[in-house]
Design a protein around this motif. Structure first.
Motif, PDB file in Angstrom:
ATOM      1  N   ARG A  62       2.271  31.282  40.474  1.00 37.47           N
ATOM      2  CA  ARG A  62       2.008  31.982  41.725  1.00 37.47           C
ATOM      3  C   ARG A  62       3.402  33.001  41.549  1.00 37.47           C
ATOM      4  N   GLY A  63       4.559  32.587  40.778  1.00 35.64           N
ATOM      5  CA  GLY A  63       5.396  33.119  41.060  1.00 35.64           C
ATOM      6  C   GLY A  63       5.351  34.288  40.183  1.00 35.64           C
ATOM      7  N   LEU A  64       5.266  34.509  39.105  1.00 30.11           N
ATOM      8  CA  LEU A  64       4.740  35.529  38.460  1.00 30.11           C
ATOM      9  C   LEU A  64       3.623  36.948  39.284  1.00 30.11           C
ATOM     10  N   ALA A  65       2.189  35.843  40.332  1.00 29.96           N
ATOM     11  CA  ALA A  65       0.957  36.866  40.051  1.00 29.96           C
ATOM     12  C   ALA A  65       1.800  37.389  41.783  1.00 29.96           C
ATOM     13  N   ASP A  66       3.348  37.005  42.570  1.00 33.81           N
ATOM     14  CA  ASP A  66       3.888  37.447  43.429  1.00 33.81           C
ATOM     15  C   ASP A  66       4.809  38.475  42.470  1.00 33.81           C
ATOM     16  N   CYS A  67       5.360  38.228  41.867  1.00 33.50           N
ATOM     17  CA  CYS A  67       6.197  39.351  40.879  1.00 33.50           C
ATOM     18  C   CYS A  67       5.697  41.099  40.827  1.00 33.50           C
ATOM     19  N   LEU A  68       4.562  40.389  40.159  1.00 36.69           N
ATOM     20  CA  LEU A  68       3.588  41.847  39.891  1.00 36.69           C
ATOM     21  C   LEU A  68       3.563  42.169  40.755  1.00 36.69           C
ATOM     22  N   ALA A  69       2.739  41.338  41.952  1.00 35.44           N
ATOM     23  CA  ALA A  69       1.941  42.307  43.264  1.00 35.44           C
ATOM     24  C   ALA A  69       3.243  42.859  43.566  1.00 35.44           C
ATOM     25  N   LEU A  70       4.255  42.677  43.743  1.00 38.21           N
ATOM     26  CA  LEU A  70       5.283  43.711  44.539  1.00 38.21           C
ATOM     27  C   LEU A  70       6.174  44.737  43.977  1.00 38.21           C
ATOM     28  N   VAL A  71       6.006  44.123  42.165  1.00 36.81           N
ATOM     29  CA  VAL A  71       6.121  45.488  41.598  1.00 36.81           C
ATOM     30  C   VAL A  71       5.488  46.763  41.250  1.00 36.81           C
ATOM     31  N   LEU A  72       4.129  46.516  40.985  1.00 34.59           N
ATOM     32  CA  LEU A  72       3.272  47.391  41.557  1.00 34.59           C
ATOM     33  C   LEU A  72       2.995  48.125  42.770  1.00 34.59           C
ATOM     34  N   THR A  73       3.476  46.828  43.988  1.00 31.24           N
ATOM     35  CA  THR A  73       2.722  47.898  45.235  1.00 31.24           C
ATOM     36  C   THR A  73       3.989  48.786  45.072  1.00 31.24           C
ATOM     37  N   ALA A  74       5.576  48.324  45.197  1.00 32.24           N
ATOM     38  CA  ALA A  74       6.826  49.197  45.216  1.00 32.24           C
ATOM     39  C   ALA A  74       7.246  50.356  43.997  1.00 32.24           C
ATOM     40  N   GLY A  75       6.344  50.019  43.120  1.00 31.19           N
ATOM     41  CA  GLY A  75       6.401  51.400  42.508  1.00 31.19           C
ATOM     42  C   GLY A  75       4.769  52.603  42.654  1.00 31.19           C
ATOM     43  N   PHE A  76       4.360  51.855  42.776  1.00 30.86           N
ATOM     44  CA  PHE A  76       3.323  52.890  43.813  1.00 30.86           C
ATOM     45  C   PHE A  76       3.563  53.812  44.533  1.00 30.86           C
ATOM     46  N   VAL A  77       4.089  52.728  46.244  1.00 29.51           N
ATOM     47  CA  VAL A  77       3.993  53.092  47.348  1.00 29.51           C
ATOM     48  C   VAL A  77       5.721  54.714  47.191  1.00 29.51           C
ATOM     49  N   SER A  78       6.457  54.463  46.076  1.00 28.83           N
ATOM     50  CA  SER A  78       7.438  54.808  46.044  1.00 28.83           C
ATOM     51  C   SER A  78       7.677  56.355  45.677  1.00 28.83           C
ATOM     52  N   VAL A  79       6.605  56.942  45.390  1.00 33.92           N
ATOM     53  CA  VAL A  79       6.303  57.899  44.930  1.00 33.92           C
ATOM     54  C   VAL A  79       5.747  58.844  46.052  1.00 33.92           C
ATOM     55  N   PRO A  80       4.938  58.858  47.133  1.00 35.53           N
ATOM     56  CA  PRO A  80       4.813  58.780  48.667  1.00 35.53           C
ATOM     57  C   PRO A  80       5.908  59.076  49.374  1.00 35.53           C
ATOM     58  N   VAL A  81       6.416  57.762  49.552  1.00 35.32           N
ATOM     59  CA  VAL A  81       7.620  57.871  50.149  1.00 35.32           C
ATOM     60  C   VAL A  81       8.952  58.853  49.383  1.00 35.32           C
ATOM     61  N   ALA A  82       9.328  59.037  48.260  1.00 44.02           N
ATOM     62  CA  ALA A  82       9.820  59.975  47.185  1.00 44.02           C
ATOM     63  C   ALA A  82       9.476  61.380  47.286  1.00 44.02           C
ATOM     64  N   VAL A  83       8.625  61.735  48.075  1.00 41.12           N
ATOM     65  CA  VAL A  83       8.145  63.451  48.374  1.00 41.12           C
ATOM     66  C   VAL A  83       8.132  63.061  49.673  1.00 41.12           C
ATOM     67  N   MET A  84       7.902  62.570  51.314  1.00 46.16           N
ATOM     68  CA  MET A  84       8.153  62.671  52.252  1.00 46.16           C
ATOM     69  C   MET A  84       9.380  62.294  52.797  1.00 46.16           C
ATOM     70  N   THR A  85      10.138  62.164  51.859  1.00 42.70           N
ATOM     71  CA  THR A  85      11.590  62.423  52.324  1.00 42.70           C
ATOM     72  C   THR A  85      12.779  63.232  51.069  1.00 42.70           C
ATOM     73  N   GLY A  86      12.445  63.734  50.265  1.00 40.51           N
ATOM     74  CA  GLY A  86      12.454  64.939  50.069  1.00 40.51           C
ATOM     75  C   GLY A  86      13.251  64.571  48.778  1.00 40.51           C
ATOM     76  N   VAL A  87      12.664  63.338  48.329  1.00 43.47           N
ATOM     77  CA  VAL A  87      13.805  63.384  47.016  1.00 43.47           C
ATOM     78  C   VAL A  87      12.967  63.926  45.476  1.00 43.47           C
ATOM     79  N   VAL A  88      11.763  64.041  46.141  1.00 45.68           N
ATOM     80  CA  VAL A  88      11.226  64.959  44.995  1.00 45.68           C
ATOM     81  C   VAL A  88      10.233  65.498  45.601  1.00 45.68           C
ATOM     82  N   SER A  89      10.123  66.758  45.441  1.00 45.94           N
ATOM     83  CA  SER A  89       9.923  68.138  46.001  1.00 45.94           C
ATOM     84  C   SER A  89       9.613  69.021  45.086  1.00 45.94           C
TER      85      SER A  89
END
Length: 241
Positions: A214-241
């Motif tokens: 269960r801990g591994l499942a939570d960790c995988l879900a968190l890392v994947l979600t944060a990794g994917f979401v970080s890209v649009p957030v970076a574009v929105m905030t100007g980190v990636v442009s």
């Protein structure tokens, strides 16, 4: 003198047993197909998010990564052969996963056509949203391919061979960010529940390993979600442009 009529002897045949189903037609077989196909897709997601994070290293490295995807396996394989092989395997996994999920859902409804008299223990949010999450992800995959692979619905002018600019264009629109972030949240919930279910189906899970899995499942879900979401957030905030 008339003879009494004789009764014909009838031999009763034993009731025929229903034909035995093959393993893949059984509930366990379908769950096994879902587990194996789900783990294949999970492996792809891990590789995909690692590739996506290269966008933080600038356009040259990200575009080079996009080019490598098309020439990987060279010179043994021709241009894009390996990429198409990955796509075919992934598509087969998605179809098998979706078909078995639908069939198991229909089988579950037929097994209990009436509502339960006693309310069962409330399931987790991820469990209760697995089916709708699957539908959301299926629709997202279609949109994602049309946006960043074929460029059919891409905004800002799709440029072949320039994935960095195409990613920036997509996440420069409010709807591109909303669609992607909602889908990635669905991915996280799906992975969290799906990884645990796959472990149980394949016999890996046990009472002693429950906390670890269960801990591994939570960790995988968190890392994947944060990794994917970080890209649009970076574009929105100007980190990636």
């Amino acid at each position: 003198m008339a003879l009494a009529p004789t009764r014909e002897r009838t031999t009763r045949r034993p009731p025929s047993s229903p034909p035995s189903r093959g393993f893949l037609s059984s509930t366990l077989g379908k769950k096994t197909v879902m587990a194996v196909s789900g783990l294949l897709m999970l492996g792809y997601l891990v590789a995909h998010v690692a590739g996506n994070l290269k966008v933080f290293f600038g356009p040259e490295e990200f575009n080079a990564y996009g080019h490598w995807l098309r020439v990987m396996g060279a010179p043994v394989l021709h241009h894009e052969w390996a990429l198409w092989l990955v796509r075919i395997v992934l598509l087969a996994a998605v179809v098998a996963h979706a078909v078995c999920a639908y069939q198991l859902s229909r089988r579950d409804l037929k097994a209990r056509p009436t509502a339960y008299v006693h309310r069962r223990r409330r399931a987790s949010y991820a469990t209760r949203t697995m089916r709708w999450g699957g539908i959301v992800l299926a629709l997202f995959i279609v949109w994602h391919v049309l946006d960043l692979t074929t460029g059919t619905v891409h905004s800002g002018g799709f440029e072949e061979g320039r994935p960095y600019q195409n990613v920036v264009d997509t996440f420069s629109t409010w709807y591109g960010n909303v669609i992607y972030i909602v889908a990635m949240l669905a991915v996280g919930l799906h992975v969290r529940h799906g990884f645990w279910s796959a472990a149980q189906t394949l016999g890996v899970g046990s009472a002693r390993r429950e906390r670890l899995l269960r801990g591994l499942a939570d960790c995988l879900a968190l890392v994947l979600t944060a990794g994917f979401v970080s890209v649009p957030v970076a574009v929105m905030t100007g980190v990636v442009s």
